[in-house]
Design a protein around this motif. Structure first.
Motif, PDB file in Angstrom:
ATOM      1  N   ARG A 183       0.835  -1.201   0.000  1.00  0.00           N
ATOM      2  CA  ARG A 183       0.000   0.000   0.000  1.00  0.00           C
ATOM      3  C   ARG A 183       0.871   1.252   0.000  1.00  0.00           C
ATOM      4  N   LEU A 184       1.941   1.224   0.772  1.00  0.00           N
ATOM      5  CA  LEU A 184       2.857   2.366   0.838  1.00  0.00           C
ATOM      6  C   LEU A 184       3.538   2.590  -0.513  1.00  0.00           C
ATOM      7  N   ASP A 185       3.969   1.526  -1.150  1.00  0.00           N
ATOM      8  CA  ASP A 185       4.601   1.639  -2.470  1.00  0.00           C
ATOM      9  C   ASP A 185       3.638   2.238  -3.494  1.00  0.00           C
ATOM     10  N   ARG A 186       2.354   1.810  -3.452  1.00  0.00           N
ATOM     11  CA  ARG A 186       1.356   2.367  -4.383  1.00  0.00           C
ATOM     12  C   ARG A 186       1.136   3.853  -4.111  1.00  0.00           C
ATOM     13  N   ALA A 187       1.096   4.235  -2.850  1.00  0.00           N
ATOM     14  CA  ALA A 187       0.893   5.651  -2.499  1.00  0.00           C
ATOM     15  C   ALA A 187       2.072   6.494  -2.963  1.00  0.00           C
ATOM     16  N   ILE A 188       3.293   5.995  -2.765  1.00  0.00           N
ATOM     17  CA  ILE A 188       4.492   6.721  -3.182  1.00  0.00           C
ATOM     18  C   ILE A 188       4.515   6.885  -4.700  1.00  0.00           C
ATOM     19  N   ALA A 189       4.147   5.834  -5.417  1.00  0.00           N
ATOM     20  CA  ALA A 189       4.104   5.918  -6.882  1.00  0.00           C
ATOM     21  C   ALA A 189       3.031   6.911  -7.334  1.00  0.00           C
ATOM     22  N   ALA A 190       1.915   6.961  -6.621  1.00  0.00           N
ATOM     23  CA  ALA A 190       0.817   7.851  -7.010  1.00  0.00           C
ATOM     24  C   ALA A 190       1.163   9.323  -6.820  1.00  0.00           C
ATOM     25  N   VAL A 191       1.917   9.663  -5.775  1.00  0.00           N
ATOM     26  CA  VAL A 191       2.220  11.079  -5.524  1.00  0.00           C
ATOM     27  C   VAL A 191       3.488  11.542  -6.222  1.00  0.00           C
ATOM     28  N   GLY A 192       4.338  10.628  -6.623  1.00  0.00           N
ATOM     29  CA  GLY A 192       5.577  10.991  -7.299  1.00  0.00           C
ATOM     30  C   GLY A 192       6.723  11.225  -6.323  1.00  0.00           C
ATOM     31  N   PRO A 193       7.943  11.215  -6.817  1.00  0.00           N
ATOM     32  CA  PRO A 193       9.114  11.281  -5.941  1.00  0.00           C
ATOM     33  C   PRO A 193       9.272  12.598  -5.183  1.00  0.00           C
ATOM     34  N   ASP A 194       8.857  13.705  -5.768  1.00  0.00           N
ATOM     35  CA  ASP A 194       9.037  14.992  -5.097  1.00  0.00           C
ATOM     36  C   ASP A 194       8.178  15.085  -3.845  1.00  0.00           C
ATOM     37  N   PHE A 195       6.907  14.727  -3.963  1.00  0.00           N
ATOM     38  CA  PHE A 195       6.021  14.751  -2.808  1.00  0.00           C
ATOM     39  C   PHE A 195       6.312  13.600  -1.852  1.00  0.00           C
ATOM     40  N   ALA A 196       6.708  12.445  -2.399  1.00  0.00           N
ATOM     41  CA  ALA A 196       6.915  11.254  -1.564  1.00  0.00           C
ATOM     42  C   ALA A 196       7.997  11.473  -0.518  1.00  0.00           C
ATOM     43  N   SER A 197       9.079  12.142  -0.870  1.00  0.00           N
ATOM     44  CA  SER A 197      10.164  12.326   0.099  1.00  0.00           C
ATOM     45  C   SER A 197       9.713  13.184   1.275  1.00  0.00           C
ATOM     46  N   LEU A 198       8.907  14.213   1.015  1.00  0.00           N
ATOM     47  CA  LEU A 198       8.400  15.046   2.102  1.00  0.00           C
ATOM     48  C   LEU A 198       7.392  14.270   2.950  1.00  0.00           C
ATOM     49  N   LEU A 199       6.514  13.502   2.311  1.00  0.00           N
ATOM     50  CA  LEU A 199       5.551  12.687   3.053  1.00  0.00           C
ATOM     51  C   LEU A 199       6.252  11.654   3.929  1.00  0.00           C
ATOM     52  N   LEU A 200       7.311  11.053   3.411  1.00  0.00           N
ATOM     53  CA  LEU A 200       8.068  10.082   4.218  1.00  0.00           C
ATOM     54  C   LEU A 200       8.692  10.756   5.434  1.00  0.00           C
ATOM     55  N   ASP A 201       9.253  11.944   5.224  1.00  0.00           N
ATOM     56  CA  ASP A 201       9.884  12.650   6.346  1.00  0.00           C
ATOM     57  C   ASP A 201       8.867  13.082   7.397  1.00  0.00           C
ATOM     58  N   VAL A 202       7.771  13.705   6.974  1.00  0.00           N
ATOM     59  CA  VAL A 202       6.820  14.287   7.922  1.00  0.00           C
ATOM     60  C   VAL A 202       5.853  13.242   8.479  1.00  0.00           C
ATOM     61  N   CYS A 203       5.254  12.441   7.624  1.00  0.00           N
ATOM     62  CA  CYS A 203       4.258  11.470   8.078  1.00  0.00           C
ATOM     63  C   CYS A 203       4.894  10.164   8.544  1.00  0.00           C
ATOM     64  N   GLY A 204       6.021   9.787   7.970  1.00  0.00           N
ATOM     65  CA  GLY A 204       6.665   8.532   8.340  1.00  0.00           C
ATOM     66  C   GLY A 204       7.654   8.685   9.476  1.00  0.00           C
ATOM     67  N   PHE A 205       8.683   9.478   9.245  1.00  0.00           N
ATOM     68  CA  PHE A 205       9.737   9.657  10.254  1.00  0.00           C
ATOM     69  C   PHE A 205       9.390  10.717  11.299  1.00  0.00           C
ATOM     70  N   LEU A 206       8.224  11.375  11.124  1.00  0.00           N
ATOM     71  CA  LEU A 206       7.702  12.371  12.073  1.00  0.00           C
ATOM     72  C   LEU A 206       8.661  13.545  12.287  1.00  0.00           C
ATOM     73  N   LYS A 207       9.311  13.968  11.206  1.00  0.00           N
ATOM     74  CA  LYS A 207      10.180  15.142  11.283  1.00  0.00           C
ATOM     75  C   LYS A 207       9.311  16.390  11.254  1.00  0.00           C
ATOM     76  N   GLY A 208       9.748  17.418  11.918  1.00  0.00           N
ATOM     77  CA  GLY A 208       9.055  18.692  11.872  1.00  0.00           C
ATOM     78  C   GLY A 208       9.286  19.374  10.534  1.00  0.00           C
ATOM     79  N   LEU A 209       8.390  20.267  10.174  1.00  0.00           N
ATOM     80  CA  LEU A 209       8.524  20.969   8.895  1.00  0.00           C
ATOM     81  C   LEU A 209       9.789  21.810   8.826  1.00  0.00           C
ATOM     82  N   GLU A 210      10.168  22.426   9.947  1.00  0.00           N
ATOM     83  CA  GLU A 210      11.383  23.250   9.951  1.00  0.00           C
ATOM     84  C   GLU A 210      12.608  22.402   9.603  1.00  0.00           C
ATOM     85  N   GLU A 211      12.667  21.201  10.174  1.00  0.00           N
ATOM     86  CA  GLU A 211      13.794  20.310   9.884  1.00  0.00           C
ATOM     87  C   GLU A 211      13.784  19.878   8.421  1.00  0.00           C
TER      88      GLU A 211
END
Length: 191
Positions: free
Chosen positions: A110-138
């Motif tokens: 499911r995660l792979d399908r979501a990453i493919a659907a949003v594309g690499p530019d959005f996926a990296s930010l989603l992984l950082d904020v929603c996955g690794f729980l990084k703050g936006l400032e970081e």
């Protein structure tokens, strides 16, 4: 000594729970308890825009939380210590629920399908904020973005993710289903 240690552990757990906002969220394999305060997405969802509306819509938050659940279930969250639990092998009774490996594989797919659907530019930010729980400032600092640019890009990414999940702000479709006139097969049809 064990009694004092046990008491200290209970006090620490009570303190931790007093400073958390815990909620049960429905996951694909059943309810999961999460701490809402640890998510940068939940913090951002509590903020308002200039007109006083929530900055993130409920579907954008739901999409981000679904992404987070799949990230966690897929076992991609970093571990801060060793896992001391014994590995689980076969021998489970039939019908006792999904196998752990199946849950992990399904979440990863499911995660792979979501990453493919949003594309690499959005996926990296989603992984950082929603996955690794990084703050936006970081996330902005790591990408060398201007201040508050991450907020706008995250909103766009969550909107794209919500559309890929089929989430929308309003229900769409006919006002009501057509009436069923009969359950019988047409005359002359033996089936």
């Amino acid at each position: 000594m064990t009694g004092a240690r046990g008491q200290a552990g209970d006090d620490a757990d009570r303190f931790r729970r007093a400073h958390q906002e815990r909620a049960l969220v429905e996951g694909p394999e059943g309810p999961v308890e999460i701490d809402l305060t640890e998510s940068p997405l939940r913090w951002l969802a509590s903020r308002k825009d200039a007109a006083g509306r929530p900055f993130l819509s409920s579907t954008e938050v739901e999409a981000g939380e679904r992404f987070r659940r799949d990230f966690t279930l897929a076992g991609l969250s970093p571990r801060l210590g060793a896992t001391w639990a014994a590995p689980v092998s076969g021998g489970r009774p039939a019908g006792s629920g999904p196998d752990y490996a199946d849950v992990v594989v399904a979440a990863k797919q499911r995660l792979d399908r979501a990453i493919a659907a949003v594309g690499p530019d959005f996926a990296s930010l989603l992984l950082d904020v929603c996955g690794f729980l990084k703050g936006l400032e970081e996330a902005e600092r790591e990408r060398r973005w201007p201040l508050r640019a991450g907020k706008v890009v995250l909103k766009l990414a969550l909107g794209t993710l919500a559309r890929s999940y089929g989430l929308g702000e309003t229900a769409t479709g006919p006002a009501r289903a057509p009436a069923i006139r009969t359950w019988r097969a047409p005359a002359g049809d033996p089936g």
